[in-house]
Design an enzyme around this catalytic site. Structure first.
Site, PDB file in Angstrom:
ATOM      1  N   GLY A   1       0.834  -1.205   0.000  1.00 11.54           N
ATOM      2  CA  GLY A   1       0.000   0.000   0.000  1.00 11.54           C
ATOM      3  C   GLY A   1       0.862   1.244   0.000  1.00 11.54           C
TER       4      GLY A   1
ATOM      5  CB  ILE B   1       3.827   1.952   4.362  1.00 12.49           C
ATOM      6  CG1 ILE B   1       3.144   2.988   5.263  1.00 12.49           C
ATOM      7  CG2 ILE B   1       5.180   1.544   4.935  1.00 12.49           C
ATOM      8  CD1 ILE B   1       2.779   2.489   6.649  1.00 12.49           C
TER       9      ILE B   1
ATOM     10  NE  ARG C   1      -8.531  -8.728   1.978  1.00  8.28           N
ATOM     11  CZ  ARG C   1      -9.601  -7.982   1.856  1.00  8.28           C
ATOM     12  NH1 ARG C   1      -9.501  -6.691   1.647  1.00  8.28           N
ATOM     13  NH2 ARG C   1     -10.790  -8.538   1.947  1.00  8.28           N
TER      14      ARG C   1
ATOM     15  CB  ILE D   1       7.177  -0.620  10.103  1.00  5.44           C
ATOM     16  CG1 ILE D   1       7.016  -1.000   8.629  1.00  5.44           C
ATOM     17  CG2 ILE D   1       8.648  -0.398  10.421  1.00  5.44           C
ATOM     18  CD1 ILE D   1       5.681  -0.849   8.045  1.00  5.44           C
ATOM     19  CB  ALA D   2       2.537  -4.100   9.996  1.00  2.00           C
ATOM     20  NE  ARG D   3      -1.647  -0.710  14.551  1.00  5.32           N
ATOM     21  CZ  ARG D   3      -1.160   0.403  14.016  1.00  5.32           C
ATOM     22  NH1 ARG D   3       0.126   0.495  13.702  1.00  5.32           N
ATOM     23  NH2 ARG D   3      -1.947   1.450  13.817  1.00  5.32           N
TER      24      ARG D   3
ATOM     25  CD  GLU E   1       3.327  -0.926  20.084  1.00  2.22           C
ATOM     26  OE1 GLU E   1       2.869   0.233  20.041  1.00  2.22           O
ATOM     27  OE2 GLU E   1       3.642  -1.562  19.079  1.00  2.22           O
TER      28      GLU E   1
ATOM     29  CG  HIS F   1       4.211   2.105  17.362  1.00  2.00           C
ATOM     30  ND1 HIS F   1       3.157   1.258  17.603  1.00  2.00           N
ATOM     31  CD2 HIS F   1       3.934   2.691  16.173  1.00  2.00           C
ATOM     32  CE1 HIS F   1       2.271   1.339  16.612  1.00  2.00           C
ATOM     33  NE2 HIS F   1       2.728   2.208  15.725  1.00  2.00           N
TER      34      HIS F   1
HETATM   35  N1  LIG Z   1       4.747   1.773  12.782  1.00  2.10           N
HETATM   36  C1  LIG Z   1       3.955   2.812  12.631  1.00  2.10           C
HETATM   37  O1  LIG Z   1       4.117   3.838  13.256  1.00  2.10           O
HETATM   38  C2  LIG Z   1       2.845   2.737  11.607  1.00  2.10           C
HETATM   39  C3  LIG Z   1       2.413   3.938  11.026  1.00  2.10           C
HETATM   40  C4  LIG Z   1       1.469   3.881  10.020  1.00  2.10           C
HETATM   41  C5  LIG Z   1       0.926   2.665   9.650  1.00  2.10           C
HETATM   42  N2  LIG Z   1       1.343   1.528  10.270  1.00  2.10           N
HETATM   43  C6  LIG Z   1       0.735   0.230   9.884  1.00  2.10           C
HETATM   44  O2  LIG Z   1       0.958   0.003   8.501  1.00  2.10           O
HETATM   45  C7  LIG Z   1      -0.262  -0.431   7.909  1.00  2.10           C
HETATM   46  C8  LIG Z   1      -0.270  -0.098   6.424  1.00  2.10           C
HETATM   47  O3  LIG Z   1      -0.337   1.306   6.240  1.00  2.10           O
HETATM   48  P1  LIG Z   1      -0.518   1.937   4.765  1.00  2.10           P
HETATM   49  O4  LIG Z   1      -0.557   3.406   4.956  1.00  2.10           O
HETATM   50  O5  LIG Z   1       0.461   1.357   3.820  1.00  2.10           O
HETATM   51  O6  LIG Z   1      -1.985   1.392   4.413  1.00  2.10           O
HETATM   52  P2  LIG Z   1      -2.629   1.170   2.984  1.00  2.10           P
HETATM   53  O7  LIG Z   1      -2.178   2.211   2.036  1.00  2.10           O
HETATM   54  O8  LIG Z   1      -4.090   1.017   3.241  1.00  2.10           O
HETATM   55  O9  LIG Z   1      -2.021  -0.220   2.486  1.00  2.10           O
HETATM   56  C9  LIG Z   1      -2.333  -1.435   3.064  1.00  2.10           C
HETATM   57  C10 LIG Z   1      -1.861  -2.520   2.100  1.00  2.10           C
HETATM   58  O10 LIG Z   1      -1.968  -3.782   2.741  1.00  2.10           O
HETATM   59  C11 LIG Z   1      -2.497  -4.708   1.779  1.00  2.10           C
HETATM   60  N3  LIG Z   1      -3.109  -5.829   2.482  1.00  2.10           N
HETATM   61  C12 LIG Z   1      -4.261  -5.892   3.193  1.00  2.10           C
HETATM   62  N4  LIG Z   1      -4.447  -7.139   3.656  1.00  2.10           N
HETATM   63  C13 LIG Z   1      -3.392  -7.886   3.215  1.00  2.10           C
HETATM   64  C14 LIG Z   1      -3.012  -9.242   3.353  1.00  2.10           C
HETATM   65  N5  LIG Z   1      -3.769 -10.117   4.022  1.00  2.10           N
HETATM   66  N6  LIG Z   1      -1.855  -9.642   2.756  1.00  2.10           N
HETATM   67  C15 LIG Z   1      -1.086  -8.777   2.055  1.00  2.10           C
HETATM   68  N7  LIG Z   1      -1.399  -7.484   1.882  1.00  2.10           N
HETATM   69  C16 LIG Z   1      -2.533  -7.047   2.464  1.00  2.10           C
HETATM   70  C17 LIG Z   1      -3.495  -3.888   0.986  1.00  2.10           C
HETATM   71  O11 LIG Z   1      -3.770  -4.555  -0.246  1.00  2.10           O
HETATM   72  P3  LIG Z   1      -4.719  -3.944  -1.404  1.00  2.10           P
HETATM   73  O12 LIG Z   1      -4.180  -2.579  -1.717  1.00  2.10           O
HETATM   74  O13 LIG Z   1      -4.533  -4.875  -2.536  1.00  2.10           O
HETATM   75  O14 LIG Z   1      -6.090  -3.890  -0.833  1.00  2.10           O
HETATM   76  C18 LIG Z   1      -2.707  -2.583   0.831  1.00  2.10           C
HETATM   77  O15 LIG Z   1      -1.847  -2.680  -0.283  1.00  2.10           O
HETATM   78  C19 LIG Z   1      -1.349   0.263   8.725  1.00  2.10           C
HETATM   79  O16 LIG Z   1      -2.594  -0.406   8.653  1.00  2.10           O
HETATM   80  C20 LIG Z   1      -0.772   0.243  10.119  1.00  2.10           C
HETATM   81  O17 LIG Z   1      -1.161  -0.919  10.816  1.00  2.10           O
HETATM   82  C21 LIG Z   1       2.290   1.535  11.229  1.00  2.10           C
END
Ligand SMILES: NC(=O)c1ccc[n+]([C@@H]2O[C@H](COP(=O)([O-])OP(=O)(O)OC[C@H]3O[C@@H](n4cnc5c(N)ncnc54)[C@H](OP(=O)(O)O)[C@@H]3O)[C@@H](O)[C@H]2O)c1
Length: 320
Positions: free
Chosen positions: A151, A153, A173, A231-233, A262, A281
């Site tokens: 996505g 990130i 996905r 860096i996800a959860r 956390e 985090h």
């Molecule tokens: N460490 C931190 O401080 C921090 C900060 C921000 C976010 N995060 C975490 O990072 C996550 C992603 O953020 P983002 O901004 O990149 O979100 P995003 O733009 O919504 O991207 C999420 C991606 O994950 C894919 N996905 C969903 N379910 C999946 C699965 N089962 N297997 C493989 N890929 C899957 C989605 O696929 P599709 O596009 O094909 O639907 C999408 O490409 C957040 O939800 C959060 O938990 C952590």
């Protein structure tokens, strides 16, 4: 229309809102849930961080007319509680806001490992001059990076890793050609790529599908020289299996920014494993986050007022 906004943003938002629409009414809420103004007829809610689920419930109970909620965080697993789901609220998230700082951090974890930074810091601390030939220094050029979750990130990471000459593969996905990725697979195929990856980065949301995605089987499929970055959860990883993998050398090491619990408990083995780089985090933060959050909110507010589709609408069933 009335907005319920975080007190911290008042100096930034007040002039912008009066320019946008002088008729907008505002109530404010601080990080302890204390209101300034009446939230009972507010239709739009923007929260800032430190949103504990009980505080969110308290705010929403006082604001029964909320129709649209913009949250700054990209992950919304902590928001989608059964009580929240009972309300008919459109939720938009902060996906995109954190992509640049996190991508920079992911390259930091990769180079930290490849360039043996912990060993170099130890040598400096003991005033020891050891020639580079005696250190297991690696190049990342030509190495394979597998990013689970391509996505906002994942794509910023891919861009930077490609510039370093890495082969970038990913999973999502809804698999489709994605900028920066040589190869993209779906949720049923990523496991077959694990034995070929030098670095594996977790960048998925936490959903029922991704909970414990990296389990003992996945860790055993990785190379003993591979490095895992989360860096996800925290709950995307089976932490007990990861601790075993790190102790027994199933993988070479891990850079971990997120954890099941956390703050990371004082007694957690992750703190002292020599092949783990723990960060609190913080990979998503930088001085630019508040300004990006405000820009996203104002753009969505204009869309909301003119009945256009909003950016980053969360699919509550999918969980992201
Ligand atoms: N460490 C931190 O401080 C921090 C900060 C921000 C976010 N995060 C975490 O990072 C996550 C992603 O953020 P983002 O901004 O990149 O979100 P995003 O733009 O919504 O991207 C999420 C991606 O994950 C894919 N996905 C969903 N379910 C999946 C699965 N089962 N297997 C493989 N890929 C899957 C989605 O696929 P599709 O596009 O094909 O639907 C999408 O490409 C957040 O939800 C959060 O938990 C952590």
């Amino acid at each position: 229309m009335k907005l319920l906004l975080p007190t911290e943003f008042a100096p930034d938002l007040e002039p912008k809102l009066s320019q946008l629409d002088p008729d907008l009414q505002v109530a404010w809420v601080d990080i302890n849930g204390k209101f300034e103004g009446d939230p009972s007829d507010a239709e739009v809610y923007l929260n800032w961080f430190y949103l504990k689920p009980d505080l969110l419930q308290q705010v929403l109970a006082a604001a029964p007319q909320i129709r649209w909620h913009q949250t700054p965080s990209a992950g919304v697993n902590h928001i989608l509680t059964p009580t929240y789901l009972e309300r008919d609220i459109m939720l938009t998230n902060g996906a995109g806001t954190f992509a640049i700082p996190i991508a920079e951090f992911v390259l930091t974890y990769i180079l930290f490992h490849a360039k043996t930074i912990p060993q170099l810091l130890e040598l400096q601390a003991s005033h020891t001059w050891k020639r580079s030939i005696q250190l297991p220094l690696q190049e990342v050029w030509g190495k394979t990076l597998l990013i689970l979750g391509a996505g906002s990130i994942g794509q910023e990471i891919a861009k930077r890793a490609s510039a370093f000459g890495m082969h970038v593969w990913g999973s999502r996905r809804h698999p489709q050609p994605t900028p920066g990725f040589e190869r993209i697979v779906g949720t049923d195929e990523w496991r077959s790529l694990l034995p070929e990856a030098d670095y594996v980065v977790l960048a998925t949301p936490l959903t029922p599908e991704t909970r414990n995605l990296i389990d003992a089987t996945a860790l055993q499929a990785m190379r003993p020289s591979a490095y895992l970055i989360n860096i996800a959860r925290g709950a995307v990883v089976d932490e007990a299996a990861l601790i075993t993998a790190l102790k027994e050398g199933w993988i070479a090491g891990a850079g971990l920014d997120t954890f099941h619990t956390e703050p990371l408990p004082h007694e957690s083995p992750f703190w002292s494993l020599p092949n783990v780089f723990v960060t609190p985090h913080c990979s998503g933060f930088s001085a630019r986050i508040a300004e990006r959050t405000i820009a996203l909110f104002l753009d969505n507010l204009i869309r909301y007022q003119s009945s256009q589709p909003l950016r980053n609408v969360v699919d509550k069933t999918a969980g992201y």
